[in-house]
Design a protein around this motif. Structure first.
Motif, PDB file in Angstrom:
ATOM      1  N   PHE A 270       6.465  19.313 -50.129  1.00 39.27           N
ATOM      2  CA  PHE A 270       5.096  19.081 -49.675  1.00 39.27           C
ATOM      3  C   PHE A 270       5.105  18.959 -48.161  1.00 39.27           C
ATOM      4  N   ALA A 271       4.055  19.472 -47.550  1.00 40.51           N
ATOM      5  CA  ALA A 271       3.878  19.328 -46.097  1.00 40.51           C
ATOM      6  C   ALA A 271       2.472  19.793 -45.754  1.00 40.51           C
ATOM      7  N   ILE A 272       2.057  19.490 -44.558  1.00 43.55           N
ATOM      8  CA  ILE A 272       0.815  20.042 -44.009  1.00 43.55           C
ATOM      9  C   ILE A 272       1.220  20.896 -42.814  1.00 43.55           C
ATOM     10  N   PRO A 273       1.267  22.233 -42.988  1.00 45.95           N
ATOM     11  CA  PRO A 273       1.702  23.114 -41.893  1.00 45.95           C
ATOM     12  C   PRO A 273       0.718  23.084 -40.729  1.00 45.95           C
ATOM     13  N   ASP A 274       1.248  23.061 -39.525  1.00 47.64           N
ATOM     14  CA  ASP A 274       0.460  23.063 -38.292  1.00 47.64           C
ATOM     15  C   ASP A 274       0.830  24.323 -37.519  1.00 47.64           C
ATOM     16  N   HIS A 281       3.697  18.521 -40.908  1.00 50.79           N
ATOM     17  CA  HIS A 281       3.440  17.084 -40.908  1.00 50.79           C
ATOM     18  C   HIS A 281       3.624  16.536 -42.331  1.00 50.79           C
ATOM     19  N   TYR A 282       4.107  15.312 -42.404  1.00 52.90           N
ATOM     20  CA  TYR A 282       4.276  14.604 -43.676  1.00 52.90           C
ATOM     21  C   TYR A 282       5.156  15.394 -44.652  1.00 52.90           C
ATOM     22  N   ALA A 283       6.177  16.024 -44.132  1.00 49.45           N
ATOM     23  CA  ALA A 283       7.028  16.881 -44.953  1.00 49.45           C
ATOM     24  C   ALA A 283       7.914  16.055 -45.888  1.00 49.45           C
ATOM     25  N   ILE A 284       8.000  16.537 -47.121  1.00 51.50           N
ATOM     26  CA  ILE A 284       8.950  16.001 -48.105  1.00 51.50           C
ATOM     27  C   ILE A 284       9.918  17.130 -48.434  1.00 51.50           C
ATOM     28  N   PRO A 315      -1.418  32.785 -42.004  1.00 50.04           N
ATOM     29  CA  PRO A 315      -1.809  31.361 -41.951  1.00 50.04           C
ATOM     30  C   PRO A 315      -1.039  30.590 -43.017  1.00 50.04           C
ATOM     31  N   ALA A 316      -0.025  29.876 -42.621  1.00 43.23           N
ATOM     32  CA  ALA A 316       0.973  29.356 -43.550  1.00 43.23           C
ATOM     33  C   ALA A 316       0.403  28.412 -44.609  1.00 43.23           C
ATOM     34  N   ALA A 317      -0.601  27.633 -44.256  1.00 39.07           N
ATOM     35  CA  ALA A 317      -1.079  26.611 -45.190  1.00 39.07           C
ATOM     36  C   ALA A 317      -1.565  27.211 -46.503  1.00 39.07           C
ATOM     37  N   ILE A 318      -2.240  28.360 -46.438  1.00 36.06           N
ATOM     38  CA  ILE A 318      -2.819  28.934 -47.662  1.00 36.06           C
ATOM     39  C   ILE A 318      -1.734  29.418 -48.624  1.00 36.06           C
TER      40      ILE A 318
END
Length: 460
Positions: A270-274, A281-284, A315-318
């Motif tokens: 899990f993470a929030i890609p920037d 951010h908040y990577a596990i 766009p990495a998040a998607i």
């Protein structure tokens, strides 16, 4: 606020495809399932098989009709919204889409009438053959559509002259590096999707104590099939991932939100890609597991997004989240199949209420996984329509305005929001009615041996 025709065109195409793909995900699997039922009936002669086949044939007819209506607008968008792409790739894309219509759709639609209306009008072998032809038509259609998509993902067998693509090898165009993996992974995904719909309906009928004999048989046969297909799908997904690592490393880096090329890479759960800061951010993370899963070597090298120019990154998040949704649902499917086998061994498969409820809740799980997988593949390919050759921004129709696309997008949204609930309502009516002896009879077909009353002027 300005209306960007590129963004709106992408949203419109995504809207149309996202709804349409739900129907092939059902009809392709149902066509093969019906062919299986018809085959068992042909060789065994037991009426229960033909009752189940007739039940699912009615569902198939509704879904097929919706699929035709929702899919027919897709090719139009190539001319209205993506004319630069159509002009540049016409020498390659157009023949393949034409083959899909000439071979697959003609075959599928031609024998559908016999399948729907010919139960008591043609010999049993002819009805079985029509089911096989419809199933073959759906698979051939899938073949050509995925040939086209795979060429856009891993293009080969072409040359570019004055900005236009020309074929140099049709074998390389059709059988690109990614096609075998994409075709197998997609077809099995559609089969698994259909399997969970069938098991969900069977569970519903069992809990309602309606058509119990047919529901038990549906559940039993489909569970055996899924016990093979779900693990096979996981294996095919792994092979497809290795292929993506080799031929589309930027896509793989986006899917994993992996920024730096490195060996012995961790797996990010899990993470929030920037994208702006080029970090998560908040990577596990699980150490070493990324290299082991992605390359099958604990010392394997995993590509990073920083290897590629910012303009060439998806766009990495998607794709990151879409891929994890797909994998998570795949594990849920595996758990449900395993639980079913365990209950079968204990003799509790048909009366364990929690399991039947779980199957009912899991009926749409395959559709969600298909949408997530499609999003992973297509968004991960960005910013290219033809990977690493032709950009999406250079594919849109130059004369198109944002208002034009907004109007057509609104029209599609209204039509689809009416059509799909109406179709779902019709399918739910079929399901709620259950399986009956009528499903073994022709559906409104045939003609009387003689007119009900004499025809005026007839002197015979």
């Amino acid at each position: 606020m300005t209306l960007d025709p590129l963004i709106l065109s992408r949203l419109q195409f995504a809207w149309v495809v996202a709804w349409h793909i739900l129907l092939p995900a059902l009809t392709i699997g149902l066509a093969s399932y019906i062919a299986l039922l018809e085959g068992v009936y042909f060789f065994s002669g037991k009426d229960i098989w033909v009752r189940i086949s007739g039940f699912w044939t009615r569902v198939f007819a509704v879904a097929f009709g919706m699929g035709v209506v929702s899919g027919v607008v897709m090719p139009f968008q190539f001319g209205t919204n993506w004319s630069r792409f159509s002009d540049a790739t016409a020498n390659i894309i157009s023949p393949m889409l034409a083959y899909e219509g000439l071979t697959a759709f003609t075959l599928e639609a031609g024998f559908l009438g016999v399948l729907l209306f010919g139960r008591n009008l043609v010999p049993r072998w002819a009805h079985f053959a029509s089911a096989l032809m419809v199933a073959a038509g759906t698979l051939i259609s899938t073949f050509w559509i995925l040939v086209t998509n795979s060429w856009m993902q891993t293009p080969a067998g072409y040359k570019i002259v004055d900005g236009l693509f020309y074929p140099t090898s049709w074998m390389q165009i059709i059988f690109t590096a990614s096609f075998p993996y994409r075709f197998a992974h997609t077809v099995v995904a559609f089969y698994v999707t259909t399997g969970f719909v069938v098991m969900g309906v069977a569970a519903y009928l069992l809990r309602r104590k309606k058509s119990a004999e047919e529901a038990r048989l549906m559940l039993s046969v489909t569970l055996w099939l899924l016990s093979v297909l779900v693990p096979l799908q996981i294996l095919l997904g792994d092979m497809h991932g290795l292929n993506t690592l080799r031929y589309q490393p930027a896509k793989l880096a986006a899917i994993e939100a992996h920024w730096n090329r490195e060996a012995r890479a961790p797996l990010t759960l899990f993470a929030i890609p920037d994208m702006a800061a080029e970090t998560n951010h908040y990577a596990i993370e699980v150490p070493l597991l990324g290299s082991l899963i992605l390359t099958h070597d604990i010392n394997g090298v995993v590509p990073g997004l920083k290897e590629f120019p910012r303009a060439d990154r998806a766009p990495a998040a998607i794709p990151f989240f879409a891929f994890r949704i797909m994998v998570g649902l795949g594990l849920v499917m595996l758990a449900l199949a395993a639980a079913g086998l365990w209950l079968r061994l204990r003799g509790r498969l048909y009366d364990q209420d929690w399991y039947l409820r779980a199957l009912m809740a899991a009926s749409p799980i395959g559709f969600i996984a298909v949408i997530a997988g499609w999003t992973t593949t297509e968004v991960g390919r960005q910013p290219w329509t033809v990977y690493d050759v032709m950009r999406t921004a250079g594919s849109v129709t130059p004369s198109l305005t944002g208002l034009d696309v907004l109007i057509s997008l609104a029209g599609y949204a209204v039509v689809y929001c009416i059509m799909f609930p109406a179709g779902l309502w019709m399918v739910m009516r079929i399901v709620c009615a259950g399986v009956s002896a009528r499903d073994a009879a022709p559906v409104g077909a045939g003609r009387p041996a003689a007119p009900v009353k004499p025809v005026p002027g007839d002197t015979r």
